[in-house]
Design an enzyme around this catalytic site. Structure first.
Site, short mmCIF file in Angstrom:
data_model
loop_
_atom_site.label_atom_id
_atom_site.label_comp_id
_atom_site.label_asym_id
_atom_site.label_seq_id
_atom_site.Cartn_x
_atom_site.Cartn_y
_atom_site.Cartn_z
N GLU A 91 0.81 -1.21 0.00
CA GLU A 91 0.00 0.00 0.00
C GLU A 91 0.85 1.26 0.00
O GLU A 91 1.89 1.32 0.64
CB GLU A 91 -0.81 0.08 1.30
CG GLU A 91 -1.82 -0.99 1.46
CD GLU A 91 -2.52 -0.84 2.80
OE1 GLU A 91 -2.98 -1.85 3.31
OE2 GLU A 91 -2.60 0.28 3.31
N CYS A 110 2.65 8.53 1.53
CA CYS A 110 3.02 7.65 2.64
C CYS A 110 3.43 6.33 2.02
O CYS A 110 2.63 5.68 1.34
CB CYS A 110 1.79 7.49 3.54
SG CYS A 110 2.05 6.37 4.91
N CYS A 117 5.46 -6.84 8.53
CA CYS A 117 6.42 -6.26 9.47
C CYS A 117 6.66 -7.25 10.60
O CYS A 117 5.73 -7.87 11.10
CB CYS A 117 5.88 -4.95 10.03
SG CYS A 117 7.03 -4.13 11.17
N CYS A 121 3.48 -4.82 16.38
CA CYS A 121 2.74 -3.98 17.33
C CYS A 121 1.28 -4.43 17.28
O CYS A 121 0.72 -4.58 16.19
CB CYS A 121 2.86 -2.51 16.93
SG CYS A 121 4.58 -1.97 16.77
N CYS A 124 -1.53 -2.62 15.09
CA CYS A 124 -1.20 -2.27 13.71
C CYS A 124 -1.57 -3.40 12.75
O CYS A 124 -1.17 -4.55 12.96
CB CYS A 124 0.30 -1.97 13.61
SG CYS A 124 0.89 -1.80 11.91
N SER A 229 8.38 6.06 16.79
CA SER A 229 7.09 5.59 17.29
C SER A 229 7.28 5.15 18.74
O SER A 229 7.72 4.04 19.00
CB SER A 229 6.58 4.44 16.43
OG SER A 229 6.28 4.93 15.14
N CYS A 348 -1.72 1.83 8.33
CA CYS A 348 -0.92 1.00 7.44
C CYS A 348 -1.35 -0.46 7.45
O CYS A 348 -1.61 -1.04 8.48
CB CYS A 348 0.56 1.12 7.78
SG CYS A 348 1.00 0.61 9.45
N1 SAH Z 1 7.14 0.83 11.23
C1 SAH Z 1 7.32 2.23 11.34
C2 SAH Z 1 6.65 3.02 10.23
C3 SAH Z 1 5.29 2.54 9.75
S1 SAH Z 1 3.96 2.70 10.89
C4 SAH Z 1 6.85 2.72 12.70
O1 SAH Z 1 6.21 1.97 13.41
O2 SAH Z 1 7.17 3.87 13.02
C5 SAH Z 1 3.67 4.45 10.89
C6 SAH Z 1 2.93 4.96 12.11
O3 SAH Z 1 1.57 4.51 12.12
C7 SAH Z 1 3.54 4.47 13.41
O4 SAH Z 1 3.71 5.52 14.33
C8 SAH Z 1 2.51 3.46 13.87
O5 SAH Z 1 2.59 3.25 15.24
C9 SAH Z 1 1.22 4.08 13.41
N2 SAH Z 1 0.08 3.15 13.40
C10 SAH Z 1 0.09 1.84 13.14
N3 SAH Z 1 -1.15 1.30 13.25
C11 SAH Z 1 -1.97 2.33 13.58
C12 SAH Z 1 -3.37 2.43 13.84
N4 SAH Z 1 -4.18 1.37 13.75
N5 SAH Z 1 -3.87 3.65 14.17
C13 SAH Z 1 -3.06 4.72 14.24
N6 SAH Z 1 -1.74 4.70 13.99
C14 SAH Z 1 -1.18 3.51 13.68
FE1 SF4 Z 2 5.64 -2.58 12.16
FE2 SF4 Z 2 5.32 0.07 12.47
FE3 SF4 Z 2 3.18 -1.58 12.34
FE4 SF4 Z 2 4.76 -1.63 14.50
S1 SF4 Z 2 3.51 0.09 13.79
S2 SF4 Z 2 3.96 -3.44 13.38
S3 SF4 Z 2 6.75 -1.27 13.57
S4 SF4 Z 2 4.63 -1.18 10.70
#
Ligand code: SAH
Ligand code: SF4
Length: 372
Positions: A91, A110, A117, A121, A124, A229, A348
Site C-alpha cells: 500500500e 506515505c 512487518c 505492534c 497495527c 514511534s 498501514c
Molecule cells: N514501522 C514504522 C513506520 C510505519 S507505521 C513505525 O512503526 O514507526 C507508521 C505509524 O503509524 C507508526 O507511528 C505506527 O505506530 C502508526 N500506526 C500503526 N497502526 C496504527 C493504527 N491502527 N492507528 C493509528 N496509527 C497507527
Molecule cells: Fe511494524 Fe510500524 Fe506496524 Fe509496529 S507500527 S507493526 S513497527 S509497521
C-alpha cells in the site's frame, strides 16, 4: 531484466555513455523517468527511437502495478494497492492538502518498505500478519514514482503545486530500519536533484526504534526528518505496544534519537498513538513530558485507527486534548495528527489485509491507469 530504478543517476549516466549517446541524453532520460507522467520508455518522446528500444529491451520500467485505488476526503486522499512481481501486495497513500498552513499546498505520499512487518505492534494491521519480505530498493522507489505519475496525469493542484508530490513519509507498511539498505538508498534517490529532487526537510523516516540503524541514518541520510514511534514512555507498557522495546528499551531509543539530533541538528518527532485506557492517562502524560523535556523533540499524538478484530479503541477527543495539554505543560511541543484517510482505512496495512481476505475487489492494471 533489471528495474531501471535500481540504477542511481550516476549509473544511468554511465549506461547512456556506454550506449554511445551524448551526456545530455542521460539528463533527459532522468527527467522523463522521475518527473514526467510518462508510463513507459516508449512514451519518452524526445529520446531517439533506438535508445528507447534499447532501454525497453534492457530494463523493467516499473516493478509494480496498481490493482486498486480508493478515494476519500472528497478525492483529496488516494490509497493505492500495488501488486509486486511475485504477487505480493503493498500500500501507498497520497494525501493532498490544498490549503496547508498559510496557503502553501502540499501533496504527501506515505510509502511502504516491507511486505508485512516483524515488529508486530498489536494495534497495527501490518504487524498482525508478521513479515513476508523486505522490499527491494527499486520497489520502494517505484511505488512513489507510480503515485507521482498518477498525480501528474491527474494534473492535480495546477499551480503552485503543478501536480507534484511535495513530501514523503515512510509510514506505510513495514519497519524502514529493518530494511535500512533499501530505505537509505531510496532516501538518497528521492532527495537527489538529478532524480526526484525533494529537499531533505520534506522526507520523514518513521521507526519503531531500531537503535543501531538510527545512527547510520544520521550519518548517511542527509538530515531527513526522523519520527520515532514511542507510544509509551515507560518500558513495561512499551514492551507490550512496541515489542521491539524488549531489545532496545525506551532509554536507548531516546538516546539514539538525541544522537540523531546532535549529528543532523534536526528536531525528532515522537509518535504516540492514543489508545483508550491503555496509554492515555495523566500519569503517563507526565512521564512523557519528563522524558522529553529539554530534548530537541516534538510529540505527535495519533488518534487510533480501529482495526477489525483487535481489542483497542481510540481515546476520546477530550482525553487527547487533556493529554496534549499536560505534555505541553512540561515544556514539550505537542500536536494532534489529523485523521486523514480514516474512511478508506489509511492506517498501514489495512487495505492489504482486506484484499487478502477477499473483501476488496482488485481491478486490472489498465483500468486503474486510465482512472476507471
Ligand atoms: N514501522 C514504522 C513506520 C510505519 S507505521 C513505525 O512503526 O514507526 C507508521 C505509524 O503509524 C507508526 O507511528 C505506527 O505506530 C502508526 N500506526 C500503526 N497502526 C496504527 C493504527 N491502527 N492507528 C493509528 N496509527 C497507527
Ligand atoms: Fe511494524 Fe510500524 Fe506496524 Fe509496529 S507500527 S507493526 S513497527 S509497521
Amino acid at each position: 531484466m533489471r528495474p531501471f530504478s535500481s540504477l542511481t543517476p550516476a549509473e544511468v549516466r554511465a549506461w547512456v555513455a556506454d550506449a554511445g549517446q551524448p551526456a545530455y541524453r542521460a539528463e533527459q532520460l532522468l527527467r522523463w523517468f522521475y518527473r514526467s507522467p510518462a508510463g513507459s520508455f516508449e512514451a519518452m518522446a524526445t529520446l531517439p527511437a533506438g535508445l528507447r528500444e534499447r532501454l525497453a529491451a534492457e530494463f523493467t520500467f516499473s516493478t509494480l502495478a496498481p490493482v486498486h485505488v480508493s478515494r476519500a476526503d472528497d478525492g483529496e486522499t488516494l490509497k493505492y494497492l500495488f501488486r509486486l512481481a511475485d504477487g505480493e501486495l503493498l500500500e501507498s497513500v497520497c494525501m493532498h492538502y490544498p490549503h496547508h498552513a498559510a496557503s502553501s499546498e502540499r501533496t504527501t505520499v506515505c510509502l511502504s518498505t516491507q511486505v508485512g512487518c516483524a515488529v508486530r505492534c498489536p494495534f497495527c494491521a501490518t504487524g498482525l500478519g508478521g513479515l513476508k519480505r523486505n522490499m527491494e530498493t527499486a520497489e520502494v522507489v517505484d511505488q512513489v514514482l507510480e503515485v507521482c505519475r498518477a498525480e501528474l496525469r491527474r494534473g492535480r493542484g495546477a499551480p503552485p503545486g503543478g501536480g507534484r508530490v511535495s513530501h514523503l513519509v515512510y509510514m506505510g507498511m513495514g519497519e524502514p530500519l529493518h530494511n535500512d539498505g533499501a530505505t537509505l538508498a531510496s532516501v538518497l534517490r528521492f532527495t537527489d536533484p538529478a532524480a526526484l529532487g525533494l529537499g531533505v526537510r520534506r522526507v520523514t523516516v518513521s521507526t519503531s526504534g531500531v537503535v543501531p540503524a538510527i545512527g547510520a541514518l544520521a550519518r548517511e541520510g542527509g538530515g531527513v526528518n526522523l519520527a520515532v514511534s514511542l507510544h509509551a514512555p515507560v518500558d513495561g507498557l512499551r514492551d507490550q505496544l512496541v515489542p521491539l522495546n524488549r531489545r532496545w528499551p525506551v532509554a536507548e531509543v531516546v538516546e539514539a534519537a538525541d544522537g540523531y539530533s546532535r549529528v543532523t541538528g534536526r528536531r525528532v518527532s515522537y509518535e504516540y498513538v492514543m489508545l483508550r485506557g491503555v496509554n492515555d492517562g495523566d500519569a503517563l502524560a507526565d512521564d512523557l513530558g519528563r522524558l522529553l523535556r529539554r530534548r530537541l523533540a516534538h510529540v505527535n499524538l495519533i488518534p487510533y485507527n480501529p482495526i477489525p478484530g483487535d481489542p483497542y479503541q481510540s481515546s476520546s477527543k477530550s482525553r487527547i486534548d487533556a493529554f496534549r495539554k499536560r505534555v505541553e505543560a512540561a515544556g514539550v511541543a505537542c500536536t494532534v495528527r489529523d485523521t486523514r484517510g480514516r474512511r478508506i482505512d489509511a492506517a498501514c496495512g489495512q487495505l492489504r489485509a482486506e484484499a487478502l481476505a477477499g473483501t476488496v475487489a482488485l481491478i486490472p492494471d489498465a483500468a486503474v491507469r486510465s482512472g476507471a
